[in-house]
Design an enzyme around this catalytic site. Structure first.
Site, PDB file in Angstrom:
ATOM      1  N   GLY A 158      22.544  -3.258   5.727  1.00  0.00           N
ATOM      2  CA  GLY A 158      23.799  -3.745   5.141  1.00  0.00           C
ATOM      3  C   GLY A 158      23.943  -3.255   3.706  1.00  0.00           C
ATOM      4  O   GLY A 158      25.027  -2.822   3.279  1.00  0.00           O
ATOM      5  N   TYR A 180       4.836  -7.439  16.088  1.00  0.00           N
ATOM      6  CA  TYR A 180       5.006  -6.256  15.237  1.00  0.00           C
ATOM      7  C   TYR A 180       5.700  -5.138  16.012  1.00  0.00           C
ATOM      8  O   TYR A 180       6.692  -4.558  15.558  1.00  0.00           O
ATOM      9  CB  TYR A 180       3.633  -5.803  14.752  1.00  0.00           C
ATOM     10  N   THR A 215       2.024  -9.755   1.532  1.00  0.00           N
ATOM     11  CA  THR A 215       0.852  -8.876   1.719  1.00  0.00           C
ATOM     12  C   THR A 215       0.770  -7.814   0.621  1.00  0.00           C
ATOM     13  O   THR A 215      -0.271  -7.198   0.452  1.00  0.00           O
ATOM     14  CB  THR A 215       0.867  -8.184   3.108  1.00  0.00           C
ATOM     15  N   GLY A 216       1.840  -7.589  -0.109  1.00  0.00           N
ATOM     16  CA  GLY A 216       1.807  -6.671  -1.255  1.00  0.00           C
ATOM     17  C   GLY A 216       1.173  -7.350  -2.454  1.00  0.00           C
ATOM     18  O   GLY A 216       0.892  -8.552  -2.424  1.00  0.00           O
ATOM     19  N   PHE A 228       0.846  -1.205   0.000  1.00  0.00           N
ATOM     20  CA  PHE A 228       0.000   0.000   0.000  1.00  0.00           C
ATOM     21  C   PHE A 228       0.883   1.258   0.000  1.00  0.00           C
ATOM     22  O   PHE A 228       0.843   2.074  -0.933  1.00  0.00           O
ATOM     23  CB  PHE A 228      -0.919  -0.067   1.229  1.00  0.00           C
ATOM     24  N   LYS A 268      24.722   0.473   3.704  1.00  0.00           N
ATOM     25  CA  LYS A 268      26.124   0.696   4.092  1.00  0.00           C
ATOM     26  C   LYS A 268      27.052   0.407   2.910  1.00  0.00           C
ATOM     27  O   LYS A 268      27.927   1.201   2.572  1.00  0.00           O
ATOM     28  CB  LYS A 268      26.435  -0.241   5.273  1.00  0.00           C
ATOM     29  N   ASN A 270       8.122  -9.522  -1.535  1.00  0.00           N
ATOM     30  CA  ASN A 270       7.891 -10.967  -1.682  1.00  0.00           C
ATOM     31  C   ASN A 270       6.412 -11.270  -1.910  1.00  0.00           C
ATOM     32  O   ASN A 270       6.014 -12.422  -2.014  1.00  0.00           O
ATOM     33  CB  ASN A 270       8.417 -11.743  -0.466  1.00  0.00           C
ATOM     34  N   ARG A 281      -7.989  -4.008   8.461  1.00  0.00           N
ATOM     35  CA  ARG A 281      -7.902  -2.722   9.145  1.00  0.00           C
ATOM     36  C   ARG A 281      -9.244  -2.012   9.088  1.00  0.00           C
ATOM     37  O   ARG A 281     -10.108  -2.305   8.269  1.00  0.00           O
ATOM     38  CB  ARG A 281      -6.783  -1.869   8.556  1.00  0.00           C
ATOM     39  N   LYS A 301       9.509  -3.684  15.276  1.00  0.00           N
ATOM     40  CA  LYS A 301       9.772  -2.297  14.882  1.00  0.00           C
ATOM     41  C   LYS A 301      10.656  -1.591  15.912  1.00  0.00           C
ATOM     42  O   LYS A 301      11.474  -0.749  15.549  1.00  0.00           O
ATOM     43  CB  LYS A 301       8.444  -1.546  14.698  1.00  0.00           C
TER      44      LYS A 301
HETATM   45  N1  UDP Z   1     -11.679  -1.890  14.559  1.00  0.00           N
HETATM   46  C1  UDP Z   1     -13.049  -2.039  14.645  1.00  0.00           C
HETATM   47  N2  UDP Z   1     -13.690  -2.807  13.693  1.00  0.00           N
HETATM   48  C2  UDP Z   1     -13.015  -3.421  12.671  1.00  0.00           C
HETATM   49  C3  UDP Z   1     -11.621  -3.262  12.592  1.00  0.00           C
HETATM   50  C4  UDP Z   1     -10.983  -2.493  13.554  1.00  0.00           C
HETATM   51  O1  UDP Z   1     -13.704  -1.488  15.539  1.00  0.00           O
HETATM   52  O2  UDP Z   1     -13.680  -4.100  11.862  1.00  0.00           O
HETATM   53  C5  UDP Z   1     -10.996  -1.032  15.549  1.00  0.00           C
HETATM   54  C6  UDP Z   1      -9.805  -1.695  16.242  1.00  0.00           C
HETATM   55  O3  UDP Z   1     -10.215  -2.379  17.414  1.00  0.00           O
HETATM   56  C7  UDP Z   1      -8.943  -0.492  16.572  1.00  0.00           C
HETATM   57  C8  UDP Z   1      -9.233   0.491  15.442  1.00  0.00           C
HETATM   58  O4  UDP Z   1     -10.443   0.066  14.833  1.00  0.00           O
HETATM   59  O5  UDP Z   1      -9.333   0.080  17.799  1.00  0.00           O
HETATM   60  C9  UDP Z   1      -8.139   0.541  14.361  1.00  0.00           C
HETATM   61  O6  UDP Z   1      -7.867  -0.767  13.979  1.00  0.00           O
HETATM   62  P1  UDP Z   1      -6.849  -1.150  12.808  1.00  0.00           P
HETATM   63  O7  UDP Z   1      -6.869  -2.633  12.678  1.00  0.00           O
HETATM   64  O8  UDP Z   1      -7.184  -0.360  11.593  1.00  0.00           O
HETATM   65  O9  UDP Z   1      -5.393  -0.673  13.250  1.00  0.00           O
HETATM   66  P2  UDP Z   1      -4.638  -0.358  14.620  1.00  0.00           P
HETATM   67  O10 UDP Z   1      -4.695   1.118  14.723  1.00  0.00           O
HETATM   68  O11 UDP Z   1      -5.351  -1.022  15.780  1.00  0.00           O
HETATM   69  O12 UDP Z   1      -3.294  -0.907  14.406  1.00  0.00           O
END
Ligand code: UDP
Length: 330
Positions: A114, A157, A47-48, A23, A117, A44, A198, A161
């Site tokens: 690497g 994750y 997810t892309g 994305f 560099k 790879n 998301r 990071k």
């Molecule tokens: N969320 C939600 N319904 C969904 C997906 C996510 O209420 O179908 C909420 C999730 O619990 C979080 C927020 O939306 O509080 C953002 O979630 P996302 O997965 O986008 O990313 P995050 O910011 O948590 O990494």
């Protein structure tokens, strides 16, 4: 820093993007091509997707390499800038791919550093607001050290990071690599996957088919959403700046998830109802970037309002759905 191209005497800037078919990586690719860079995208495709870069087939300034960047990256020729974006980034993705997520953040970042560099390239690493965990300081400035559960479901994750940031700083201090770290807050826009889990694709996907919109918890948790073009502009400015300390890039406008669900339903004119399911473990309760540093150092702040950005994003998903893309059940 500038590299001579083989074909003529015009200096060509060569950018390498890990996660270039993702994305953000694909939007960054478009942005840099428009600036006159030659872009090499490595991905790879876990997810892309090649759909994000298919419009670049035949562009002489663009090259795609399908590779897992946890393996040694061999590249002939010079590189000026490395943009290290490879990683699963949706909670659903990294819950499914915890080991790959840890490996790309650690081993993948090691390979990217690497390479930088070896090529004497400047490197920018895509970090995240997740390094602040479930924050006890609000909004979050770069000076906040975070509140992360190392062994929780998001730990793969968040800790990858955090390790990546530490490794970038070690290469900066030990090898004098010219490094940048961007802490990216929630970003949205066209090319998000409908099924990436998301909140933006999830709410829009449900609302477009008049299905219930699923709010986790009571919906009082907040996020602050940045439109993708604003984010890419901020990241470019950071790469071209001279600061090697982390900088937050995001939109400070904060909204609750219940408020966001209602706004999307209204914008689409959907008949969807709202249903509630339990809040996932360690879901941050609040998130808002403090962008004082970005304003001061980069003269940057977001320009696209949530309303305008959502309109563009809804149009993108609507088009996908009209072309027959399957909307996942929530
Ligand atoms: N969320 C939600 N319904 C969904 C997906 C996510 O209420 O179908 C909420 C999730 O619990 C979080 C927020 O939306 O509080 C953002 O979630 P996302 O997965 O986008 O990313 P995050 O910011 O948590 O990494």
């Amino acid at each position: 820093m500038l590299t001579q191209s083989n074909s003529n005497s015009t200096p060509k800037i060569i950018s390498l993007i890990t996660g270039g078919a993702g994305f953000l990586g694909s939007h960054l690719t478009d942005y840099l091509l428009a600036k006159g860079h030659s872009v090499i995208a490595i991905d790879n495709l876990v997810t892309g997707s090649t759909a994000n870069i298919s419009h670049l087939v035949g562009n002489p300034n663009f090259k795609f390499i399908k590779q897992d960047i946890t393996e040694f990256i061999y590249l002939d020729g010079p590189v000026d800038f490395v943009w290290h974006f490879a990683s699963p980034a949706s909670p659903i993705d990294y819950l499914e791919l915890p080991i790959q997520t840890l490996k790309v953040g650690s081993l993948g970042t090691h390979k990217a550093l690497g390479l930088a560099k070896h090529k004497k390239a400047r490197i920018l690493m895509a970090s995240t607001s997740e390094i602040y965990g479930d924050p006890l300081v609000h909004p979050q400035p770069e000076s906040y050290w975070g509140n992360v559960n190392t062994i929780g479901p998001r730990g793969c994750y968040d800790e990858a990071k955090r390790f990546a940031e530490a490794l970038v700083m070690a290469y900066h201090r030990e090898h004098q690599v010219d490094t940048r770290i961007v802490r990216i807050f929630n970003t949205y826009g066209p090319r998000m996957r409908l099924n990436d889990g998301r909140v933006v694709p999830s709410f829009i996907g449900s609302a477009l088919q008049d299905q219930p919109v699923t709010v986790y918890g009571d919906g009082s948790q907040t996020r602050s959403f940045c439109y993708v073009s604003d984010l890419i502009e901020g990241i470019y400015r950071l790469m071209m700046s001279n600061t090697h300390l982390p900088v937050n890039i995001g939109n400070p406008r904060e909204i609750s998830m219940l408020g966001f669900a209602n706004a999307i339903i209204k914008a689409i004119g959907s008949k969807s109802s709202i249903v509630y399911t339990p809040l996932p473990k360690d879901d941050p309760k609040l998130r808002q970037p403090d962008i004082t540093l970005a304003r001061q150092l980069l003269n940057w702040e977001p320009k696209i309002s949530l309303e305008e950005g959502m309109e563009r994003t809804i149009a993108f998903f609507k088009n996908l759905v009209e072309k027959g893309a399957e909307i996942p059940k929530t």
